[in-house]
Design a protein around this motif. Sequence first.
Motif, short mmCIF file in Angstrom:
data_model
loop_
_atom_site.label_atom_id
_atom_site.label_comp_id
_atom_site.label_asym_id
_atom_site.label_seq_id
_atom_site.Cartn_x
_atom_site.Cartn_y
_atom_site.Cartn_z
N PRO A 585 132.39 -17.88 65.31
CA PRO A 585 132.09 -16.44 65.09
C PRO A 585 130.99 -16.20 64.11
O PRO A 585 130.34 -15.02 64.05
N VAL A 586 130.98 -16.99 63.10
CA VAL A 586 130.09 -17.08 61.87
C VAL A 586 129.67 -18.53 61.77
O VAL A 586 130.36 -19.33 62.33
N ARG A 587 128.27 -18.66 61.21
CA ARG A 587 127.84 -19.77 60.79
C ARG A 587 128.72 -20.84 60.08
O ARG A 587 128.92 -22.05 60.27
N ALA A 588 129.60 -20.27 59.16
CA ALA A 588 130.37 -21.15 58.25
C ALA A 588 131.70 -21.26 59.03
O ALA A 588 132.24 -22.28 58.58
N LEU A 589 132.17 -21.02 60.01
CA LEU A 589 133.43 -21.09 60.35
C LEU A 589 133.43 -21.55 61.90
O LEU A 589 132.74 -21.16 62.55
N VAL A 590 133.75 -22.74 62.03
CA VAL A 590 133.98 -23.53 63.48
C VAL A 590 135.33 -23.92 63.97
O VAL A 590 135.97 -24.51 62.96
N LYS A 616 145.69 -29.50 70.27
CA LYS A 616 145.02 -29.82 69.11
C LYS A 616 143.93 -28.78 68.69
O LYS A 616 143.24 -28.18 69.59
N ILE A 617 143.76 -28.23 67.18
CA ILE A 617 143.00 -27.47 66.52
C ILE A 617 142.36 -27.98 65.55
O ILE A 617 143.18 -28.28 64.72
N TYR A 618 141.14 -27.97 65.44
CA TYR A 618 140.57 -28.56 64.24
C TYR A 618 139.63 -27.14 63.91
O TYR A 618 138.90 -26.63 64.61
N THR A 619 139.62 -26.91 62.52
CA THR A 619 139.08 -26.07 62.04
C THR A 619 138.10 -26.46 60.48
O THR A 619 138.73 -26.91 60.06
N THR A 620 136.99 -26.05 60.72
CA THR A 620 136.14 -26.13 59.41
C THR A 620 135.53 -24.77 58.75
O THR A 620 135.06 -23.72 59.63
N TYR A 621 135.60 -24.42 57.60
CA TYR A 621 135.09 -23.14 56.90
C TYR A 621 134.32 -23.73 55.68
O TYR A 621 134.87 -24.15 54.84
N PRO A 623 131.85 -21.58 53.29
CA PRO A 623 131.55 -20.17 52.83
C PRO A 623 130.40 -20.53 51.98
O PRO A 623 129.37 -19.82 51.84
N LYS A 624 130.04 -21.56 51.33
CA LYS A 624 129.00 -22.18 50.39
C LYS A 624 128.68 -23.36 50.87
O LYS A 624 129.75 -24.29 51.17
N GLN A 625 127.60 -23.99 50.43
CA GLN A 625 127.28 -25.55 50.63
C GLN A 625 128.13 -26.25 49.67
O GLN A 625 128.75 -27.23 50.18
N SER A 626 128.72 -25.59 48.64
CA SER A 626 129.41 -26.45 47.70
C SER A 626 130.72 -26.41 47.84
O SER A 626 131.69 -26.92 47.25
N ILE A 627 131.55 -25.67 49.05
CA ILE A 627 132.73 -25.49 49.19
C ILE A 627 132.86 -25.57 50.80
O ILE A 627 132.19 -25.27 51.43
#
Length: 814
Positions: A585-590, A616-621, A623-627
């Motif tokens: 939905p947004v660049r930071a969330l897949v 199976k569900i895999y999620t990455t978030y 919000p910043k390059q450092s997090i």
Amino acid sequence: MTPLLQVRKLAMNHSCVPLIVFLLVVGTLTVGTSLLAQEAVPGVRLVPSPSDLPTIKSGTSLQPTDRDVPVDKADYRIYDAPMHAGQSTDSDTANGVVAAQRYALEPERWRNYAGPSQQTPGQHEVTASDYTIHQAVELGGHIVSYSGSSAMWNNLVDVFSGPRFLTQSLEMHAIDHKGKLFDDLNMQSFGYGGDPNTSTLLRFSKGKIYTFRSLLRRDRQYFDYDLLANPLVSTTYKPYVPVLNSPHLFNTVRKMGDFDLTILPLARVDYRFGYSPNIAEGPTFSTVHEGTEGLLYQNWRNSTDTFRLGVDWKMLRQTSVSFDEIITHYKGNTSWSLAGLNYQLPNGTPASIGIDIFTQSGACATAPITNSTTTPPTVNPTCNGYLAYTRTAPTRVIYPTEQLHFESTSIKNVQMTGRVVYSGSHGNLTNYKETFNGLTTRTGTRQTITTGYAKTQIINVAADYGLTWQINRKWTVSDAFNFWDFRDPGMNSLTTTTFTGTSMLNPPIPSPGGPVTAESNGFLAQKTTTNTTLVEYDVTRMLRLSAGYRYRARTIGFYGHFTPVGENVVPIHENWGLFGGRFQPVRALVVNFNIDAMSADRAYTRISPRQLQDYKIYTTYSPKQSIQFSSSITIFESRDNVTNVNHLQHNRDYSFGATITPSKYWSADAHYAYTDYFTRTDVCYASTPAYPAGAQACPTTTGYLLGNGLYNEPTNFGTIDIGLRATDKVTANLGYTASEVNGNAEYLNPRQVPGSLQSIYETPFANVSVLLNPRWILKGGWAYNEYGEGSPIGPTLPRSFRGNLFTIGARYAF
């Protein structure tokens, strides 16, 4: 200039180059030979943090890259979430995920200390005879102190005090690619001097002429969990002699090598040659039942030698065809003998009554010792026992395999891959010999001598073809077909000479029937055909969905000694539904998800599912390059709910992680995982001694009891790792890792205890490194290892331990 003169010129032009030559020659020859021949003290095994593993990005090429692994197009569902070390996936996993798993299976490349190290020495470069050279060597050692169970320390940590050759690296690059012998050379090694995992990697190449790669590994595998196959002798039996080590203890060494040479790697036609020796050897224990359970010393010695020849032909710019000839030769030289004779007969002859006296009957079950004052104690000669036992079974097998493989993207928007494999192997056991000298009271057998031979053949044919068609920007259709057919006929001819008797004091009496020769034939075959169709649709820029159908048909045929006369054929048909998607939905969330469901008309084994669902569900978030936050949820459910089977199983895994790097002065990784493995299946079993009153009788077999085969293993795992940088030259990290299990199982033996099913293993650690100058860096590490079980220990030794592991080292770059 000859290669030998070129090396000599390098050595004369720089004072450091003699060490280069020494490392190159000794590393490839002496060190390599030691991997395949020498013994060493075992050492630590550590796994990387999940954050250390590579992330498999969306959009990765869907074309398979591993020629040795058949894959379906439906398996190319690529995830964005990083794979966790040790995370298991089913056989229908994407190529990218498989690569990540393989990456996770090499912890030695990640940590040579008790915890992760964040500092590397400054690069130091020298030039000699048109080569730039980077070298580094790290020397140090371990200081270990621990208390508690030595066996469990060896199982889980396996590191001991002493000096170590921690790491070594050498890089040479020819300036302007004008090297005479090679243009690029890389050599790395670690673990020498006593650690259980050692490795040397050597790679060098000369432009378009050749590339060479060798990898030598040596792994010691020690296992002694004293509850495994333990008869758990009760204190009510006389004599009370508990078994304090596992009857199936092993302490083996595996020595592996891979040598690969490619000629003309960039040409239209290239040639590949390879050789891989693999040796597994060492002392182990095993058991055999002849009236009573005898403990055997098993001198393990198995080896394989694999020879490879391959040709790659780049027919077109985007089409290649490869042919491989692979020949593997297996030698099995493991032998068995009685581990010890710890008693004696009244006439002084050494004897053994086995490790499980519950198999004795009558007076022998409660009082097999007739005189305990002698050294060793004297046993009743009419009880089940051993005077001697030996067995040899030299086995030889040769596996020739031919493989034809192609890949093509020559047709616009179409990707194709295919493979055909044929293997026909022959195995021979030419001189089997087994001797037993003792007494089996049930049959009145005093001695047996068995000799004979066996042979087998395996015909294996496999083929797979995959096609992916990118119809347009939104629609993609793929289809994958897999075929596998193998046949495994075998036979043996054994001649047994039996002697009778009623006492081990009396000489064996030849059986009136004389030697008996028996021939047995067996056969196992399976044919599997699978077709998978998958459709992918980009609904929007944020959402991609996929749906597919898989049909698999298997036919299993078998007959042999333990089956009725004639062939038994079991056909199995499976229908799969496949659904998946990727949502951003947004660049930071897949978010990636998959749902697979299967239904079969029958099952081959009691634990094979007739229905299963896999979520199976895999999620990455980020919000910043450092997090970065990541999560993984895997739920696997299967069942075979027919009468007298009632199999249920689930594997549920929930994991969450966070990586924070706000500045160069500190960072943090934290991960938590909860795994719940559960299974239950109706089982019928015989109980010795008799199980408590109230046990339910088996409905299918008279004289047996009914159990549910319950096994439940809920596990909590957590780790945190904080990195600190006090200055540009001083860095440190500290953390804590723990694994806790609180499970249970059905205990068919009333003396059994939960053991490791109720346990905790924790390791706090800390490391520091100091960069003195571009050449020198000092390192120090500490880890505290503690293992304990929150349950009764049973009639065995305690299995808990605690200990400190210090590692110190100095790395010098030159």
